[in-house]
Design a protein around this motif. Sequence first.
Motif, PDB file in Angstrom:
ATOM      1  N   THR A 158       0.838  -1.202   0.000  1.00  0.00           N
ATOM      2  CA  THR A 158       0.000   0.000   0.000  1.00  0.00           C
ATOM      3  C   THR A 158       0.874   1.253   0.000  1.00  0.00           C
ATOM      4  N   TRP A 159       1.939   1.251   0.801  1.00  0.00           N
ATOM      5  CA  TRP A 159       2.862   2.387   0.833  1.00  0.00           C
ATOM      6  C   TRP A 159       3.473   2.605  -0.554  1.00  0.00           C
ATOM      7  N   ILE A 160       3.900   1.515  -1.188  1.00  0.00           N
ATOM      8  CA  ILE A 160       4.471   1.619  -2.538  1.00  0.00           C
ATOM      9  C   ILE A 160       3.451   2.207  -3.504  1.00  0.00           C
ATOM     10  N   ASP A 161       2.210   1.726  -3.447  1.00  0.00           N
ATOM     11  CA  ASP A 161       1.167   2.251  -4.346  1.00  0.00           C
ATOM     12  C   ASP A 161       0.999   3.760  -4.179  1.00  0.00           C
ATOM     13  N   LEU A 162       1.189   4.249  -2.954  1.00  0.00           N
ATOM     14  CA  LEU A 162       1.001   5.677  -2.689  1.00  0.00           C
ATOM     15  C   LEU A 162       2.218   6.525  -3.048  1.00  0.00           C
ATOM     16  N   VAL A 163       3.416   5.929  -3.125  1.00  0.00           N
ATOM     17  CA  VAL A 163       4.606   6.732  -3.425  1.00  0.00           C
ATOM     18  C   VAL A 163       5.140   6.552  -4.841  1.00  0.00           C
ATOM     19  N   ALA A 164       4.766   5.499  -5.532  1.00  0.00           N
ATOM     20  CA  ALA A 164       5.238   5.291  -6.906  1.00  0.00           C
ATOM     21  C   ALA A 164       4.282   6.011  -7.859  1.00  0.00           C
ATOM     22  N   ARG A 165       4.603   7.265  -8.142  1.00  0.00           N
ATOM     23  CA  ARG A 165       3.717   8.097  -8.969  1.00  0.00           C
ATOM     24  C   ARG A 165       4.463   8.634 -10.182  1.00  0.00           C
ATOM     25  N   ALA A 166       3.910   8.338 -11.349  1.00  0.00           N
ATOM     26  CA  ALA A 166       4.499   8.817 -12.606  1.00  0.00           C
ATOM     27  C   ALA A 166       4.582  10.331 -12.596  1.00  0.00           C
ATOM     28  N   GLY A 167       5.749  10.834 -12.981  1.00  0.00           N
ATOM     29  CA  GLY A 167       5.971  12.268 -13.029  1.00  0.00           C
ATOM     30  C   GLY A 167       6.372  12.863 -11.688  1.00  0.00           C
ATOM     31  N   VAL A 168       6.318  12.061 -10.629  1.00  0.00           N
ATOM     32  CA  VAL A 168       6.648  12.557  -9.289  1.00  0.00           C
ATOM     33  C   VAL A 168       7.866  11.801  -8.739  1.00  0.00           C
ATOM     34  N   THR A 169       7.776  10.474  -8.683  1.00  0.00           N
ATOM     35  CA  THR A 169       8.907   9.683  -8.189  1.00  0.00           C
ATOM     36  C   THR A 169       9.559   8.856  -9.300  1.00  0.00           C
ATOM     37  N   PHE A 170       8.925   8.783 -10.441  1.00  0.00           N
ATOM     38  CA  PHE A 170       9.523   8.174 -11.632  1.00  0.00           C
ATOM     39  C   PHE A 170       8.881   8.814 -12.850  1.00  0.00           C
ATOM     40  N   ARG A 171       9.529   8.637 -13.987  1.00  0.00           N
ATOM     41  CA  ARG A 171       8.947   9.132 -15.247  1.00  0.00           C
ATOM     42  C   ARG A 171       9.259   8.138 -16.348  1.00  0.00           C
ATOM     43  N   TYR A 172       8.459   8.227 -17.380  1.00  0.00           N
ATOM     44  CA  TYR A 172       8.691   7.400 -18.554  1.00  0.00           C
ATOM     45  C   TYR A 172       9.460   8.216 -19.580  1.00  0.00           C
ATOM     46  N   SER A 173      10.472   7.583 -20.159  1.00  0.00           N
ATOM     47  CA  SER A 173      11.260   8.237 -21.194  1.00  0.00           C
ATOM     48  C   SER A 173      11.367   7.284 -22.380  1.00  0.00           C
ATOM     49  N   GLU A 174      12.000   7.745 -23.427  1.00  0.00           N
ATOM     50  CA  GLU A 174      12.182   6.875 -24.593  1.00  0.00           C
ATOM     51  C   GLU A 174      13.008   5.646 -24.236  1.00  0.00           C
ATOM     52  N   ALA A 175      13.859   5.766 -23.235  1.00  0.00           N
ATOM     53  CA  ALA A 175      14.697   4.649 -22.801  1.00  0.00           C
ATOM     54  C   ALA A 175      13.993   3.760 -21.774  1.00  0.00           C
ATOM     55  N   GLY A 176      12.749   4.093 -21.410  1.00  0.00           N
ATOM     56  CA  GLY A 176      12.011   3.316 -20.415  1.00  0.00           C
ATOM     57  C   GLY A 176      11.814   4.108 -19.145  1.00  0.00           C
ATOM     58  N   PRO A 177      11.331   3.465 -18.080  1.00  0.00           N
ATOM     59  CA  PRO A 177      11.092   4.175 -16.824  1.00  0.00           C
ATOM     60  C   PRO A 177      12.402   4.674 -16.209  1.00  0.00           C
ATOM     61  N   GLU A 178      12.328   5.829 -15.563  1.00  0.00           N
ATOM     62  CA  GLU A 178      13.487   6.431 -14.910  1.00  0.00           C
ATOM     63  C   GLU A 178      13.084   6.889 -13.514  1.00  0.00           C
ATOM     64  N   GLY A 179      13.779   6.389 -12.504  1.00  0.00           N
ATOM     65  CA  GLY A 179      13.507   6.790 -11.129  1.00  0.00           C
ATOM     66  C   GLY A 179      13.984   8.201 -10.871  1.00  0.00           C
ATOM     67  N   LEU A 180      13.229   8.938 -10.074  1.00  0.00           N
ATOM     68  CA  LEU A 180      13.537  10.344  -9.797  1.00  0.00           C
ATOM     69  C   LEU A 180      14.074  10.581  -8.384  1.00  0.00           C
ATOM     70  N   LEU A 181      14.273   9.513  -7.616  1.00  0.00           N
ATOM     71  CA  LEU A 181      14.753   9.663  -6.236  1.00  0.00           C
ATOM     72  C   LEU A 181      16.171   9.113  -6.101  1.00  0.00           C
ATOM     73  N   GLU A 182      17.032   9.509  -6.991  1.00  0.00           N
ATOM     74  CA  GLU A 182      18.405   9.006  -6.996  1.00  0.00           C
ATOM     75  C   GLU A 182      19.214   9.587  -5.841  1.00  0.00           C
ATOM     76  N   GLY A 183      20.332   8.926  -5.541  1.00  0.00           N
ATOM     77  CA  GLY A 183      21.253   9.425  -4.538  1.00  0.00           C
ATOM     78  C   GLY A 183      20.873   9.054  -3.109  1.00  0.00           C
ATOM     79  N   LYS A 184      19.949   8.145  -2.961  1.00  0.00           N
ATOM     80  CA  LYS A 184      19.530   7.705  -1.630  1.00  0.00           C
ATOM     81  C   LYS A 184      19.974   6.264  -1.415  1.00  0.00           C
TER      82      LYS A 184
END
Length: 193
Positions: A103-129
């Motif tokens: 449930t926590w994952i469902d609430l934090v994995a949000r396209a455009g917020v914590t990840f995005r889709y690019s031509e190369a595929g999904p890209e995580g936005l919370l790097e460096g942790k």
Amino acid sequence: MTHTVLRIDTSARREGSISRRLTDRVIDRLAAERVITRDLAEPLPAVNEDWIGANFTPEADRSADQKAALALSDDLIAELRAADTLVIGLPIYNFGAPVSFKTWIDLVARAGVTFRYSEAGPEGLLEGKRAILVVASGGTEAGSTIDFASTYARHVLGFIGITDVDIVTADQLAIEPEATIRAAEAQIDDLAA
């Protein structure tokens, strides 16, 4: 600079939980200046149709009700963003992660917020942790073909950009509990602080 740890407890047991006990030890080992605690024994609401509708509405176009539907998700993501290190107590229930973690994952994995889709595929936005998973199980060997908890957690954390993941294992507690706990404590003592 202050080092911030986000502690996430997913065990339904508040008393007698091995994952909580070992997570305490990890927190002590890290000696962080700031610890944010999220105890998922207090259930989070499941994603529903209103939440999905709000999430897929552009932010500028969201109604007050839609903003309210996403408020908890926004708070959980703010906790993630504030953290340098995540410490997640993760018991294995019936080969998988507790529903509270999903449930926590469902609430934090949000396209455009914590990840995005690019031509190369999904890209995580919370790097460096960094993430430290404290896995406890009665009989399921962590990392085995029947472990759908730690493998899922590692995958989904990577999906949102957190690829530096250490796993402390206290698996097969039903077989040799004392030796298993001692081995997990030794793993914790060997973690880089």
